[in-house]
Design a protein around this motif. Structure first.
Motif, PDB file in Angstrom:
ATOM      1  N   ILE A 114       0.859  -1.185   0.000  1.00  0.00           N
ATOM      2  CA  ILE A 114       0.000   0.000   0.000  1.00  0.00           C
ATOM      3  C   ILE A 114       0.896   1.235   0.000  1.00  0.00           C
ATOM      4  O   ILE A 114       1.676   1.447   0.930  1.00  0.00           O
ATOM      5  N   LYS A 115       0.780   2.037  -1.023  1.00  0.00           N
ATOM      6  CA  LYS A 115       1.592   3.243  -1.122  1.00  0.00           C
ATOM      7  C   LYS A 115       0.966   4.316  -0.248  1.00  0.00           C
ATOM      8  O   LYS A 115      -0.171   4.732  -0.461  1.00  0.00           O
ATOM      9  N   ARG A 116       1.718   4.756   0.730  1.00  0.00           N
ATOM     10  CA  ARG A 116       1.196   5.730   1.672  1.00  0.00           C
ATOM     11  C   ARG A 116       2.343   6.578   2.186  1.00  0.00           C
ATOM     12  O   ARG A 116       3.518   6.239   1.983  1.00  0.00           O
ATOM     13  N   LEU A 117       2.018   7.670   2.867  1.00  0.00           N
ATOM     14  CA  LEU A 117       3.048   8.526   3.440  1.00  0.00           C
ATOM     15  C   LEU A 117       3.884   7.736   4.444  1.00  0.00           C
ATOM     16  O   LEU A 117       3.349   7.008   5.275  1.00  0.00           O
ATOM     17  N   GLY A 118       5.191   7.864   4.330  1.00  0.00           N
ATOM     18  CA  GLY A 118       6.084   7.161   5.239  1.00  0.00           C
ATOM     19  C   GLY A 118       6.530   5.804   4.745  1.00  0.00           C
ATOM     20  O   GLY A 118       7.359   5.153   5.383  1.00  0.00           O
ATOM     21  N   SER A 119       5.986   5.331   3.612  1.00  0.00           N
ATOM     22  CA  SER A 119       6.393   4.042   3.053  1.00  0.00           C
ATOM     23  C   SER A 119       7.221   4.260   1.794  1.00  0.00           C
ATOM     24  O   SER A 119       7.215   5.341   1.202  1.00  0.00           O
ATOM     25  N   ASP A 120       7.934   3.220   1.399  1.00  0.00           N
ATOM     26  CA  ASP A 120       8.753   3.267   0.194  1.00  0.00           C
ATOM     27  C   ASP A 120       8.345   2.080  -0.686  1.00  0.00           C
ATOM     28  O   ASP A 120       8.962   1.031  -0.658  1.00  0.00           O
ATOM     29  N   ILE A 121       7.281   2.277  -1.450  1.00  0.00           N
ATOM     30  CA  ILE A 121       6.766   1.233  -2.336  1.00  0.00           C
ATOM     31  C   ILE A 121       7.085   1.639  -3.770  1.00  0.00           C
ATOM     32  O   ILE A 121       6.538   2.609  -4.291  1.00  0.00           O
ATOM     33  N   GLN A 122       8.008   0.910  -4.383  1.00  0.00           N
ATOM     34  CA  GLN A 122       8.467   1.247  -5.732  1.00  0.00           C
ATOM     35  C   GLN A 122       8.011   0.166  -6.704  1.00  0.00           C
ATOM     36  O   GLN A 122       8.464  -0.980  -6.637  1.00  0.00           O
ATOM     37  N   ARG A 123       7.099   0.559  -7.591  1.00  0.00           N
ATOM     38  CA  ARG A 123       6.532  -0.391  -8.543  1.00  0.00           C
ATOM     39  C   ARG A 123       6.245   0.335  -9.848  1.00  0.00           C
ATOM     40  O   ARG A 123       5.778   1.479  -9.838  1.00  0.00           O
ATOM     41  N   LYS A 124       6.519  -0.317 -10.974  1.00  0.00           N
ATOM     42  CA  LYS A 124       6.249   0.290 -12.267  1.00  0.00           C
ATOM     43  C   LYS A 124       4.750   0.534 -12.422  1.00  0.00           C
ATOM     44  O   LYS A 124       3.920  -0.248 -11.951  1.00  0.00           O
ATOM     45  N   MET A 125       4.424   1.630 -13.109  1.00  0.00           N
ATOM     46  CA  MET A 125       3.030   2.038 -13.196  1.00  0.00           C
ATOM     47  C   MET A 125       2.152   0.954 -13.810  1.00  0.00           C
ATOM     48  O   MET A 125       1.058   0.655 -13.310  1.00  0.00           O
ATOM     49  N   PHE A 126       2.628   0.335 -14.911  1.00  0.00           N
ATOM     50  CA  PHE A 126       1.823  -0.696 -15.550  1.00  0.00           C
ATOM     51  C   PHE A 126       1.577  -1.855 -14.608  1.00  0.00           C
ATOM     52  O   PHE A 126       0.455  -2.370 -14.496  1.00  0.00           O
ATOM     53  N   ARG A 127       2.632  -2.308 -13.906  1.00  0.00           N
ATOM     54  CA  ARG A 127       2.489  -3.427 -12.981  1.00  0.00           C
ATOM     55  C   ARG A 127       1.545  -3.059 -11.845  1.00  0.00           C
ATOM     56  O   ARG A 127       0.776  -3.893 -11.358  1.00  0.00           O
ATOM     57  N   HIS A 128       1.602  -1.804 -11.413  1.00  0.00           N
ATOM     58  CA  HIS A 128       0.736  -1.374 -10.321  1.00  0.00           C
ATOM     59  C   HIS A 128      -0.732  -1.431 -10.727  1.00  0.00           C
ATOM     60  O   HIS A 128      -1.560  -2.042 -10.031  1.00  0.00           O
ATOM     61  N   TYR A 129      -1.059  -0.830 -11.869  1.00  0.00           N
ATOM     62  CA  TYR A 129      -2.468  -0.747 -12.251  1.00  0.00           C
ATOM     63  C   TYR A 129      -3.022  -2.091 -12.719  1.00  0.00           C
ATOM     64  O   TYR A 129      -4.178  -2.428 -12.441  1.00  0.00           O
ATOM     65  N   SER A 130      -2.200  -2.874 -13.417  1.00  0.00           N
ATOM     66  CA  SER A 130      -2.660  -4.212 -13.792  1.00  0.00           C
ATOM     67  C   SER A 130      -2.826  -5.070 -12.542  1.00  0.00           C
ATOM     68  O   SER A 130      -3.768  -5.868 -12.431  1.00  0.00           O
ATOM     69  N   GLY A 131      -1.920  -4.877 -11.587  1.00  0.00           N
ATOM     70  CA  GLY A 131      -2.021  -5.606 -10.328  1.00  0.00           C
ATOM     71  C   GLY A 131      -3.263  -5.232  -9.546  1.00  0.00           C
ATOM     72  O   GLY A 131      -3.911  -6.090  -8.935  1.00  0.00           O
ATOM     73  N   ARG A 132      -3.615  -3.941  -9.567  1.00  0.00           N
ATOM     74  CA  ARG A 132      -4.813  -3.503  -8.860  1.00  0.00           C
ATOM     75  C   ARG A 132      -6.064  -4.108  -9.499  1.00  0.00           C
ATOM     76  O   ARG A 132      -7.002  -4.500  -8.809  1.00  0.00           O
ATOM     77  N   PHE A 133      -6.077  -4.197 -10.834  1.00  0.00           N
ATOM     78  CA  PHE A 133      -7.224  -4.793 -11.520  1.00  0.00           C
ATOM     79  C   PHE A 133      -7.365  -6.266 -11.138  1.00  0.00           C
ATOM     80  O   PHE A 133      -8.462  -6.744 -10.817  1.00  0.00           O
ATOM     81  N   ILE A 134      -6.239  -6.982 -11.175  1.00  0.00           N
ATOM     82  CA  ILE A 134      -6.259  -8.400 -10.828  1.00  0.00           C
ATOM     83  C   ILE A 134      -6.650  -8.591  -9.362  1.00  0.00           C
ATOM     84  O   ILE A 134      -7.435  -9.491  -9.019  1.00  0.00           O
ATOM     85  N   ALA A 135      -6.121  -7.734  -8.487  1.00  0.00           N
ATOM     86  CA  ALA A 135      -6.435  -7.847  -7.059  1.00  0.00           C
ATOM     87  C   ALA A 135      -7.919  -7.633  -6.800  1.00  0.00           C
ATOM     88  O   ALA A 135      -8.522  -8.317  -5.955  1.00  0.00           O
TER      89      ALA A 135
END
Length: 257
Positions: free
Chosen positions: A137-158
């Protein structure tokens, strides 16, 4: 950094042709600093020098590192399952060497090993839980580094997975999970339909055990503080065409939950 837990933990690390990228020193240093944490590194039929590296790691720290060598490639699901069953085998029970918690992380350490302490503390403080999932979960104080395509395709699948399971899970596919030992034999006793979507099946099996209402008291997600996507993914691009069929097969198999 999370407070150190006295609970014993074993993390399964599935390895397939990892000779050129396995962070050996990171694993060894972490194990030396955390004597209650053990690693079972599973060579999943690699064709490179992975086996030699894992066996050398076991020789270096034989009380904390186990190298499990599989003769043939079984995919991530098969490798994780083999590691889990190996670390709860009866002879360990007879010698009182069973860990309190077992989990799995990806070999590339996209999830840093420090997250072991975070996930362990969740189980330590919430005795009703059987399973805790790391969540990207990308939020303030975290360091979540993920390519945009992988992020949005991952969100759809999730979202699709959440609907299939009828469970409000945000990130079923993050490769960092921890389980209380008594539930491991139930979740991993049977082989999995999918080599990569077995995380979905783990949740489905937990629903089978408790039902849709009660399962909410036995599983939780923990937002990771750091997760960094690695470029050398073990998942081939062609797999995304198979993914939908595997999701369908999972749906058909577990649809009467």
């Amino acid at each position: 950094m999370a407070a150190r837990s006295m609970s014993s933990v074993c993390i399964i690390i599935p390895c397939y042709n990892e000779a050129n990228r396995l962070p050996v020193d990171t694993f060894l240093d972490y194990a030396r600093q955390h004597p209650t944490v053990h690693f079972c590194l599973v060579d999943d039929g690699s064709s490179d020098a992975t086996r030699t590296i894992l066996e050398r790691m076991q020789t270096t720290l034989p009380t904390q590192i186990v190298a499990l060598i599989l003769g043939q490639n079984q995919g991530k699901a098969g490798a994780v399952r083999a590691g889990m069953l190996h670390m709860i085998r009866p002879e360990l029970q007879q010698t009182n060497q069973l860990p309190d918690y077992l989990g799995f992380f990806d070999a590339d350490l996209a999830t840093p090993l420090d997250a072991i302490g975070d996930l362990t503390n969740v189980l330590d403080t919430r005795s009703e839980l059987d399973m805790v999932l790391g969540s990207r979960i990308k939020r303030l104080g975290s360091d979540i580094q993920r390519k945009m395509f992988r992020h949005y395709s991952g969100r759809f699948i999730a979202t699709l997975i959440s609907n299939i399971l009828e469970l409000p899970v945000y990130d079923s596919q993050c490769g960092a999970k921890l389980f209380r030992r008594p539930v491991v034999s139930y979740l991993f006793s049977q082989s999995f339909i999918s080599p990569w979507l077995f995380d979905v099946e783990l949740l489905a099996r937990l629903i089978q055990r408790y039902g849709h209402t009660d399962v909410l008291h036995h599983v939780a997600e923990f937002p990771l503080r750091q997760w960094v996507e690695k470029s050398d993914s073990r998942i081939q691009p062609s797999y995304y065409f198979k993914l939908w069929y595997e999701l369908y097969r999972i749906y058909r198999h577990y649809r009467h939950l």
